[in-house]
Design an enzyme around this catalytic site. Structure first.
Site, PDB file in Angstrom:
ATOM      1  N   GLY A 124      -6.498  -4.108   2.794  1.00 24.91           N
ATOM      2  CA  GLY A 124      -6.557  -4.202   1.344  1.00 24.91           C
ATOM      3  C   GLY A 124      -7.938  -4.466   0.794  1.00 24.91           C
ATOM      4  O   GLY A 124      -8.084  -4.941  -0.335  1.00 24.91           O
ATOM      5  N   GLY A 125      -8.965  -4.159   1.589  1.00 21.81           N
ATOM      6  CA  GLY A 125     -10.336  -4.343   1.123  1.00 21.81           C
ATOM      7  C   GLY A 125     -10.868  -5.751   1.290  1.00 21.81           C
ATOM      8  O   GLY A 125     -12.050  -6.006   1.015  1.00 21.81           O
ATOM      9  N   HIS A 174     -11.769   9.434   1.187  1.00 24.01           N
ATOM     10  CA  HIS A 174     -10.749   8.691   1.921  1.00 24.01           C
ATOM     11  C   HIS A 174      -9.514   9.581   1.980  1.00 24.01           C
ATOM     12  O   HIS A 174      -8.877   9.841   0.958  1.00 24.01           O
ATOM     13  CB  HIS A 174     -10.452   7.385   1.178  1.00 24.01           C
ATOM     14  CG  HIS A 174      -9.535   6.458   1.898  1.00 24.01           C
ATOM     15  ND1 HIS A 174      -9.518   5.106   1.673  1.00 24.01           N
ATOM     16  CD2 HIS A 174      -8.581   6.676   2.842  1.00 24.01           C
ATOM     17  CE1 HIS A 174      -8.604   4.532   2.438  1.00 24.01           C
ATOM     18  NE2 HIS A 174      -8.007   5.470   3.141  1.00 24.01           N
ATOM     19  N   GLU A 220      -5.336   6.777   8.483  1.00 25.99           N
ATOM     20  CA  GLU A 220      -6.346   6.902   7.434  1.00 25.99           C
ATOM     21  C   GLU A 220      -7.701   7.267   8.037  1.00 25.99           C
ATOM     22  O   GLU A 220      -8.108   6.717   9.057  1.00 25.99           O
ATOM     23  CB  GLU A 220      -6.447   5.600   6.642  1.00 25.99           C
ATOM     24  CG  GLU A 220      -5.122   5.191   6.022  1.00 25.99           C
ATOM     25  CD  GLU A 220      -5.284   4.151   4.931  1.00 25.99           C
ATOM     26  OE1 GLU A 220      -6.425   3.854   4.546  1.00 25.99           O
ATOM     27  OE2 GLU A 220      -4.251   3.641   4.461  1.00 25.99           O
ATOM     28  N   ARG A 239       3.819   1.472   8.929  1.00 24.18           N
ATOM     29  CA  ARG A 239       4.989   1.303   8.070  1.00 24.18           C
ATOM     30  C   ARG A 239       5.082   2.493   7.131  1.00 24.18           C
ATOM     31  O   ARG A 239       4.165   3.301   7.038  1.00 24.18           O
ATOM     32  CB  ARG A 239       4.843   0.033   7.230  1.00 24.18           C
ATOM     33  CG  ARG A 239       3.536   0.010   6.436  1.00 24.18           C
ATOM     34  CD  ARG A 239       3.424  -1.128   5.471  1.00 24.18           C
ATOM     35  NE  ARG A 239       2.066  -1.317   5.005  1.00 24.18           N
ATOM     36  CZ  ARG A 239       1.422  -0.552   4.141  1.00 24.18           C
ATOM     37  NH1 ARG A 239       2.046   0.498   3.613  1.00 24.18           N
ATOM     38  NH2 ARG A 239       0.184  -0.811   3.783  1.00 24.18           N
TER      39      ARG A 239
END
Length: 341
Positions: free
Chosen positions: A190-191, A234, A301, A318
């Site tokens: 989440g950064g 991304h 990713e 997930r």
């Protein structure tokens, strides 16, 4: 690499079942949905289309919510705080036993990436609709994930992902990599725990800031150091795997438009990519999933540079919030194919 042109929306509860004997397969007749809100309703509607009974769980705050009223059965599991309801692993397992459900679908968030919950389900003979505890653990640790990807031949960004966390040693590694560099929390997401050092003079301040945030968010301040890709894209790839070494990818989603490392807009398929690049992305994602014997729905990713070269970033073990975007484009393709028959 084959694509599932006809994959329907029930893919969100796709699962192959592992019991004590690898050859023992069981049919899911009833599933506990260990979540609430939009994802609970999506799982519920899919289960209903498949003829599977649904069991909702709810906290004090969700007693009259749509998912509670829509399920075939509903069980109260605690107070409004998720810590006292949706994160109570043993309470969820108890609901599965009381209701006679064979499986638990965690949705996303809450316990969906909790390896201890996956292990508890397995120990109690309940199907966890998702990957194995080992896959969740391995992909949840950025340094471990990167090592696995290197061994699998998946492209990774140049960097350091070792155990030596001495700041001076990390500084030397950063100089070897070449500035600018990005530091990432090993347990991050989440950064959080991410900082960019654009030059040597920025390094120690950025490192201290990243470590401090990582320690507060994840209880661990270990870092990996990577070459910072400037003007990146991304791009993430939706994958599915089963227990028989079958893997497919369902195209890709571009999520480059972000704010504070949080995705704002997703486009699918990703604009401006050649079919050759799309297939290379898909193959790399499948190789990543196969490397950890992944089961169920997951997302790999990648970071892509202006030349079109891409590198593994992480794997979300997930179902993702963004999955309906992949559903939309695969449903569209399926409808088009049916129309031409």
């Amino acid at each position: 690499m084959p694509l599932l042109h006809r994959l329907p929306r029930q893919c969100i509860i796709l699962a192959q079942i592992r019991f004590n004997h690898a050859t023992n397969l069981a049919r899911i007749n009833k599933v506990v949905i260990a979540n609430r809100g939009e994802i609970a309703m999506r799982v519920l509607r899919t289960a209903r289309r498949l003829g599977i009974e649904t069991v909702a769980v709810f906290s004090d705050a969700d007693a009259n919510s749509l998912h509670t009223r829509s399920a075939d059965q509903a069980y109260h599991i605690g107070q409004a705080s998720p810590l006292k309801s949706y994160l109570r692993m043993y309470a969820l397992v108890d609901v599965a036993k009381k209701s006679g459900a064979q499986a638990i679908h965690p949705g996303y968030g809450f316990l969906s990436e909790n390896p201890e919950f996956a292990e508890l389900c397995a120990a109690e003979g309940i199907i966890f609709i998702g990957p194995s505890a080992n896959a969740i653990r391995d992909m949840g640790m950025k340094n471990t994930a990167k090592k696995i990807m290197i061994e699998a031949g998946v492209p990774v960004i140049e960097g350091y992902n070792g155990d030596n966390q001495d700041p001076e040693y990390l500084f030397q590694k950063a100089k070897e990599i070449g500035f600018p560099v990005m530091m990432k929390a090993v347990r991050g997401g989440g950064g959080k725990g991410m900082r960019i050092a654009r030059s040597e003079k920025d390094f120690f301040e950025s490192l201290e800031s990243a470590k401090s945030e990582s320690s507060k968010a994840f209880g661990d301040d270990a870092m990996i150091i990577e070459k910072f890709v400037q003007r990146p894209r991304h791009v993430e790839v939706q994958v599915f795997g089963d227990q028989h070494d079958n893997y497919v990818y369902l195209w890709e989603r571009d999520c480059s438009i972000q704010r504070r490392h949080q995705k704002i807009i997703e486009e699918a398929p990703a604009p401006g990519l050649s079919m050759e690049t799309r297939h290379r992305l898909g193959k790399a994602a499948v190789d990543a999933a196969r490397a950890v014997k992944y089961v169920g729905a997951g997302t790999v990713e990648f970071i892509m540079d202006p030349r079109g070269d891409f590198y593994f970033m992480e794997m979300n073990t997930r179902l993702q919030v963004e999955h309906p975007i992949s559903e939309a484009i695969t449903e569209s393709t399926a409808a088009s194919n049916r129309a031409t028959l």
